[in-house]
Motif scaffolding. Structure first.
Motif, mmCIF file in Angstrom:
data_model
loop_
_atom_site.group_PDB
_atom_site.id
_atom_site.type_symbol
_atom_site.label_atom_id
_atom_site.label_comp_id
_atom_site.label_asym_id
_atom_site.label_seq_id
_atom_site.Cartn_x
_atom_site.Cartn_y
_atom_site.Cartn_z
ATOM 1 N N ARG A 192 16.301 -86.240 14.813
ATOM 2 C CA ARG A 192 15.263 -87.202 15.174
ATOM 3 C C ARG A 192 15.823 -88.256 16.125
ATOM 4 N NH1 ARG A 192 14.387 -88.887 10.437
ATOM 5 N NH2 ARG A 192 12.970 -87.178 9.900
ATOM 6 N N GLU A 223 13.283 -90.488 25.386
ATOM 7 C CA GLU A 223 13.127 -91.843 25.930
ATOM 8 C C GLU A 223 13.758 -91.962 27.306
ATOM 9 O OE1 GLU A 223 15.341 -95.871 24.748
ATOM 10 O OE2 GLU A 223 13.994 -95.146 23.172
ATOM 11 N N GLY A 250 14.982 -88.188 20.096
ATOM 12 C CA GLY A 250 14.237 -89.371 20.514
ATOM 13 C C GLY A 250 14.884 -90.082 21.677
#
Length: 316
Positions: A289, A297, A293
């Motif tokens: 995760r 981003e 992520g």
């Protein structure tokens, strides 16, 4: 989003035309696309496709490789063809390098006939060249020149020395070619991602149940079981003190992101994952995760290791 296809042309269970021709079919390629993958990094060992004496591509194997690419292309998947060398003595041998450049020139000419928008060409997996990094810069430029001459429209992929990691990017000389993606691999933090691995050094072999995120308090219950393995205990204690979590991962990625921004080149994370036998599922989920992520981003493309090997999706 993508995945490495690791066991087709890299470590085939049977090095036969029959196996290589049928390992992964159209329906599986379509399923990969339905799951949300947009590309595959197809790992191809030199020993499977290259004549070791002459450097010429093995004609029957190139045909099988082209057929494999066709299956992915029909499913709408881009393919990054990764020549996945793992022979470290060979890569620094000048005679092998000459054969390898010749091989890539011929292979690129063949693959240039396929849709260049769906076919990327990655010279070599994780070049090491420890303490001789300039030799990789020289070979990298030779490969780029040969491949570009044979495949003028394809996007090229390369990485830095020192196992193709983030630190290697800092030692990499940019190619004089604007249609290049610069790749790095990341398995940080190593005590977590490689816990229990038998091929990556003695210190990680005894590690079990290593948590992510980390702190001194979270690793403390594991230390008593490592009294007979002082190097493993020291590694785990250090991992706890470093407090690995999203913030520290982001700081690590920032080194690559800043290098890419400074040089105005696109970045790609070609490998990442967690060895699963001894990692708790919830800790793997935490790590994936955070890792995914941060990449999302920063708008960095990625391929997990792997579709058919255990660090990631692990199709059987």
């Amino acid at each position: 989003t993508g995945a490495n296809v690791c066991r087709w042309f890299r470590f085939p269970r049977q090095d036969t035309v029959e196996f290589l021709g049928s390992y992964l079919g159209d329906s599986e390629a379509e399923w990969m696309a339905q799951l949300g993958l947009r590309h595959v990094r197809l790992c191809v060992a030199p020993k499977v496709i290259m004549d070791p004496a002459t450097g010429a591509p093995r004609e029957d194997r190139v045909g099988l490789l082209e057929s494999a690419l066709g299956r992915f292309h029909r499913a709408g998947l881009l393919v990054m063809v990764d020549i996945h060398n793992e022979d470290r003595a060979a890569e620094v041998d000048p005679e092998w390098q000459t054969r390898f450049v010749r091989f890539w020139s011929a292979l690129a000419g063949r693959l240039s006939r396929l849709d260049p928008d769906l076919t990327m060409l990655e010279f070599i997996n994780e070049p090491v060249f420890d303490k001789r990094e300039e030799e990789w810069n020289t070979l990298n430029a030779r490969l780029a020149e040969a491949v570009r001459r044979a495949a003028p429209a394809n996007t090229l992929v390369t990485s830095g020395p020192n196992w193709g990691g983030i630190d290697g990017l800092k030692r990499l000389k940019l190619l004089e070619d604007r249609n290049v993606v610069y790749s790095f691999h990341c398995y940080d933090p190593f005590p977590f991602t490689h816990q229990g691995a038998t091929w990556s050094g003695d210190a990680v072999k005894p590690l079990r149940g290593v948590p992510y995120p980390s702190s001194p308090e979270l690793v403390a219950p594991l230390l008593a079981g490592l009294e007979e393995h002082p190097s493993s205990k020291a590694m785990l204690e250090k991992y706890g003190r470093e407090q690995w979590g999203r913030e520290r991962l982001a700081a690590r990625f920032a080194q690559a992101i800043e290098w890419g921004a400074r040089n105005q080149v696109p970045l790609y994370c070609g490998e990442f994952g967690v060895y699963p036998p001894h990692a708790r599922p919830e800790h793997r989920a935490n790590w994936f995760r955070d890792f995914g992520g941060i990449l999302a981003e920063k708008r960095v493309g990625w391929a997990v290791w792997g579709w058919d090997e255990g660090f990631g999706l692990n199709r059987q």
